[in-house]
Write a protein that holds these residues in place. Structure first.
Motif: not given
Lengths: 130, 392
Positions: B334-336, B326-329, B318-322, B291-295
């Protein structure tokens, strides 16, 4: 526990592993070192190993010879880049080699192709078998 | 003089009286008794036997006070030849003072029996240290116990592991084992299941049927079918260990309090039963960290429901994957499409770099990253090994 600290786990991380698997306190340092060596030999980086052991602290109490047999079986069945496999699905390290062989043969008999079986094993921990 | 000495050690008046009246000590003079006590006490004290243990040993086995120190030292040396060092010996003595009265040739016969089956010196040592009463067991009884497991289909290694982990099983007969196994079978386990479960959790043989049934009811109440429970226990038999069982309900309450529905919990734990084995704090921390990653709470629930391994993965993993998606747009994945978390990041990065040489990865064609090896090869003519080695 010295082995885990030397490897770079924090006290909190070790506590997390022990909360899940209290038997870790009985494991000798050389067995932990042995497991880390096995994982390094299949290409796991320190990050992968940390992920694997935190996710699946039970592999620390598995018999090392069983783990070696399991890895040899993965190679025998044609799996490669085991570091990718174990980092994706650390729980695979809790299988034994006979289970893996049985599952593979069973899925072949069901008509699955090798690549489909690989995917099944990589992304599912628990298999509806017999 | 003797009484004063014994009081100092910690004997009660009744205990002193008992020793005085026990044959053959009752025939010894006061000075002889005092000498024997002092000699033995000094020797035991040097081997880390505290006063209360000394009292216990001599009350349980008074004839030890009639043995010469040399005989006792010989016994210690004899056990060392079997791999039982001094430290182990005195640890066993505290639990089982009768060790000093046993016939050593019979003990040697017992150890040889273990070695014949395949137990190592270390296995035999562990058995005796955990369950010293085995030293007084009958050869036949030990043999029958081992044979029962071998005849049931356990391998020699499994049998050795079971008895080394839980040597008190040696006190049970084949009839008891049959009953234990029939009890587990009533729950729907096959012989194969039983071998798997027992070799991982030998203690299940000692569980009362009611306790095992309680765990079944607990899992049924969550929403599992009986066949699912057998499947779950077969794959993660450690779930039957007492402390996990006790906490399962608390963990379910924790997951419910985080916002998961019961059906979510059934689905997630079916795909990752190890969720039951993580501590309550760990489950909460993992949820909060993601959740702290902004979700939002709903999004985290969605992510973890779709990828229950998120409960286990290291938060940095998990952080690196997120960050990568994100970097690859491709952060919508991540959610869907949270199953993307199943994929090792090195592997996905390798595929991403390879495909990007030729085309941009977008919302429309991102599935190329997640093709199985055969389909990826058909499309791009490159194997997993070649890709990961950068061999193209």
């Amino acid at each position: 526990m010295d082995s885990l600290i030397r490897f770079g786990f924090t006290i909190e991380e070790i506590q997390i592993m022990m909360d899940s698997n209290e038997d870790i306190s009985q494991v000798k340092s050389q067995e932990i070192d042995g497991l880390i060596t096995i994982l390094k030999n299949v290409g796991c980086s320190s990050e992968h190993i940390k992920n694997i052991l935190l996710c699946n602290p039970f592999c620390l109490t598995n018999d090392l010879n069983c783990t070696k047999d399991l890895i040899n079986t993965f190679f025998k069945l044609g799996f490669c880049a085991l570091y990718v496999l174990f980092d994706s699905n650390p729980y695979l390290l809790n299988m034994n080699c006979l289970e893996l062989e049985k599952l593979y043969s069973q899925k072949l008999e069901e008509g699955l192709e090798k690549e489909e079986i690989f995917d099944l094993i990589q992304y599912n921990t628990f298999f509806r078998g017999d | 003089m003797l009484e004063e000495y014994l009081h100092e050690i910690g004997y009660s008046d009744e205990q002193i009286q008992f020793l005085r009246n026990t044959y053959p000590l009752s025939s010894y003079s006061e000075s002889t008794l005092l000498y024997n006590f002092r000699t033995l006490y000094r020797y035991f004290k040097n081997n880390n036997i505290d006063n209360s243990s000394f009292v216990y040993i001599t009350i349980t086995n008074p004839t030890i006070l009639c043995e010469s120190l040399e005989n006792i030292k010989n016994m210690v040396r004899n056990f060392q030849t079997l791999g039982i060092n001094k430290l182990d010996f005195f640890s066993i003595l505290k639990q089982y003072p009768q060790i000093l009265c046993l016939n050593f040739s019979r003990i040697k016969q017992l150890f040889n029996q273990f070695y014949r089956v395949g137990f190592s010196v270390e296995n035999a040592r562990l058995i005796v240290v955990q369950y010293p009463a085995i030293l007084n067991s009958q050869y036949d009884d030990v043999n029958k116990a081992i044979q029962f497991f071998l005849n049931f289909g356990f391998s020699t290694l499994e049998t050795i592991s079971i008895f080394t982990t839980l040597p008190k099983l040696f006190q049970y007969t084949s009839f008891s084992f049959s009953n234990m196994i029939n009890t587990i079978k009533k729950l729907g386990f096959s012989d194969y299941d039983i071998r798997k479960v027992v070799s991982l959790v030998p203690k299940i043989l000692l569980y009362k049927f009611d306790d095992v049934l309680k765990s079944f009811r607990c899992l049924q109440e969550i929403g599992y079918k009986d066949t699912d429970i057998v499947f779950l226990i077969r794959n993660v038999p450690i779930i039957l260990k007492e402390n996990y069982l006790f906490l399962i309900n608390k963990k379910i309450e924790t997951l419910l309090s985080l916002g998961f529905l019961k059906q979510d919990i059934v689905l997630m734990t079916f795909n990752n039963p190890y969720i039951f084995l993580y501590s309550i704090d760990y489950l909460k921390d993992k949820f909060n960290s993601i959740q702290a990653f902004g979700y939002s709470t709903d999004n985290v629930i969605k992510m973890m429901r779709n990828c229950p391994f998120l409960f286990g993965y290291h938060i940095k993993n998990i952080e690196k994957k997120i960050a990568f998606y994100k970097d690859c747009h491709l952060d919508f994945l991540v959610i869907n499409e949270s199953k993307v978390f199943f994929y090792n990041l090195d592997f996905i990065k390798a595929r991403y770099c390879f495909i990007s040489n030729d085309k941009t990865i977008t919302k429309e064609n991102y599935s190329l990253l997640f093709l199985n090896d055969r389909d990826f090869y058909e499309k791009f003519s490159i194997t997993r090994e070649q890709l990961l080695e950068g061999n193209y």
